[in-house]
Design an enzyme around this catalytic site. Structure first.
Site, short mmCIF file in Angstrom:
data_model
loop_
_atom_site.label_atom_id
_atom_site.label_comp_id
_atom_site.label_asym_id
_atom_site.label_seq_id
_atom_site.Cartn_x
_atom_site.Cartn_y
_atom_site.Cartn_z
CE LYS A 35 4.75 -9.29 0.61
NZ LYS A 35 4.32 -8.34 -0.05
C1 LIG Z 1 4.22 -6.66 0.04
C2 LIG Z 1 2.99 -5.80 0.86
C3 LIG Z 1 2.09 -5.03 0.20
C4 LIG Z 1 2.25 -4.46 -1.11
O1 LIG Z 1 2.55 -5.36 -2.22
P1 LIG Z 1 3.24 -5.09 -3.72
O2 LIG Z 1 2.72 -6.10 -4.57
O3 LIG Z 1 4.55 -4.86 -3.43
O4 LIG Z 1 2.75 -3.70 -4.02
C5 LIG Z 1 1.26 -4.52 0.92
N1 LIG Z 1 0.82 -4.84 2.03
C6 LIG Z 1 1.60 -5.81 2.84
C7 LIG Z 1 1.11 -6.06 4.17
C8 LIG Z 1 2.78 -6.32 2.12
O5 LIG Z 1 3.49 -7.16 2.78
#
Ligand SMILES: *Cc1c(COP(=O)(O)O)cnc(C)c1O
Length: 369
Positions: free
Chosen positions: A182
């Site tokens: 992210k």
């Molecule tokens: C990465 C992601 C998540 C989950 O995030 P985590 O921190 O890995 O649990 C949820 N929704 C979207 C759209 C994502 O890209």
């Protein structure tokens, strides 16, 4: 040639040094660094209440629990996202109701959201896809008129703005992810931003064993809470990342503009641009069928050129779990087209414009041959 992955986090030396200090301090789990990280994130989000979690998946699940959403309830969500989005709805016993996304913005189609509302609908869970904000005026207007909660999956959208206001600085409950893919990371981690102190108190309990303390510090257990508290080690990474976030996102924006400038293959649907976009990903749609090329073969050939390519995301309703709920091919044509045609090209702050040009020429060579 250096390998260009589709994404890669950047941790500066001060952060690595800071993590070493936390490791030596003897205080590894939730402590002063978590308090500082939450307070800095709150400041970044205009003073909202911020609660950190071990993942956005956990954060979203607890957000649903705080809203009292469970069996018999429906939550409207896009048919194109990461599996975590609908999965958490299932995990609390509620039913995800998919609607299609807009092919240009790839965000949830708000006309279809309105049409999908029933007497069982309790919440809307939109995704700010790739860091481009959903139309929040319209979203919250719909929610207000129908008395629905909104849980924003802002996993892609830390630093994104809607009409000059940061996502997470307003609205109902907003969830961020700090997975290494992210725009900023805590290794694994996430956070919720919310407005209501009473709900924040409930969240504290659901996040940590259901433990409630009275004024004298006596413990009671009031709900069967989970275990989602962030570690101080992770929070120290987050503190270091947050200091760079706006600069990271500005770099992403410049690289995305360079892509838009240099992409020379016709008939591709390039990502939509927009004010406040945080460019979590750069993912054109490539008409593989018309080009008589298999996406797997394209990805393999890019890999031979030392370029990583991702797929974000296959249409959710075509996974076995959701087919079992009665969804089928043809239900959501835009999500299905994105699922077939999308490729995520390398985009991360440490890339250079020359890297973007390398990706564009490799793709052009492969697609034109
Ligand atoms: C990465 C992601 C998540 C989950 O995030 P985590 O921190 O890995 O649990 C949820 N929704 C979207 C759209 C994502 O890209």
């Amino acid at each position: 040639m250096d390998y260009l992955p589709f994404t890669k986090p950047f941790l500066d030396d001060a952060t690595i040094q800071g993590v070493a200090e936390v490791l030596r301090s003897g205080w590894l789990a939730t402590g002063p660094n978590v308090a500082e990280f939450e307070s800095k994130l709150s400041e970044y989000l205009g003073g909202r209440i911020v609660k950190s979690f071990t993942s956005a998946t956990g954060a979203l699940e607890v957000a649903l629990e705080v809203c009292g959403i469970g069996p018999g309830d429906e939550v409207i969500t896009p048919a194109m996202s990461f599996a975590a989005t609908p999965n958490v709805i299932m995990r609390v016993g509620a039913k995800p109701i998919f609607v299609d996304v807009d092919i240009v913005t790839r965000n949830i189609d708000l006309d279809q959201v309105e049409r999908a509302i029933t007497s069982k609908t309790r919440a809307i869970m939109p995704v700010h896809f790739a860091g481009l904000a959903v139309d929040c005026d319209r979203l919250y207007d719909i929610a207000r008129r129908h008395g629905l909660r909104v849980i924003e999956d802002a996993a892609h959208a830390i630093g994104t703005s809607w009409q000059g206001r940061k996502i997470g600085s307003f609205g109902d409950i907003v969830s961020f992810s700090f997975h290494p893919n992210k725009n900023m990371t805590t290794i694994e981690g996430g956070a919720l931003s919310l407005a209501d102190p009473a709900e924040a108190k409930k969240l504290d309990r659901l996040r940590f064993h259901g433990i409630a303390k009275d004024e004298e510090g006596n413990q009671d257990v009031v709900v069967p809470g989970g275990k989602y508290n962030l570690s101080d080690v992770a929070a120290r990474v987050g503190i270091g990342q947050l200091a760079h976030l706006d600069a990271f996102n500005e770099k992403r924006r410049l690289l995305a503009e360079h892509y838009l400038d240099r992409w020379a293959i016709e008939d591709c649907l390039l990502p939509a641009t927009g004010e406040g976009h945080s460019w979590h990903m750069f993912a054109p749609l490539i008409p593989f069928e018309r080009l008589n090329l298999d996406r797997k073969a394209f990805i393999g050939k890019m890999h031979e050129q030392a370029i990583g390519v991702g797929i974000h995301y296959p249409a959710l309703h075509l996974f076995s779990l959701y087919r079992k709920q009665g969804y089928k091919e043809g239900d959501f044509p835009n999500a299905e087209r994105i699922g077939r045609e999308t490729v995520t090209l390398p985009l991360y702050p440490m890339m250079t414009p020359a890297d973007v040009e390398r990706v564009c020429s490799a793709a052009a060579r492969i697609l034109k041959s």
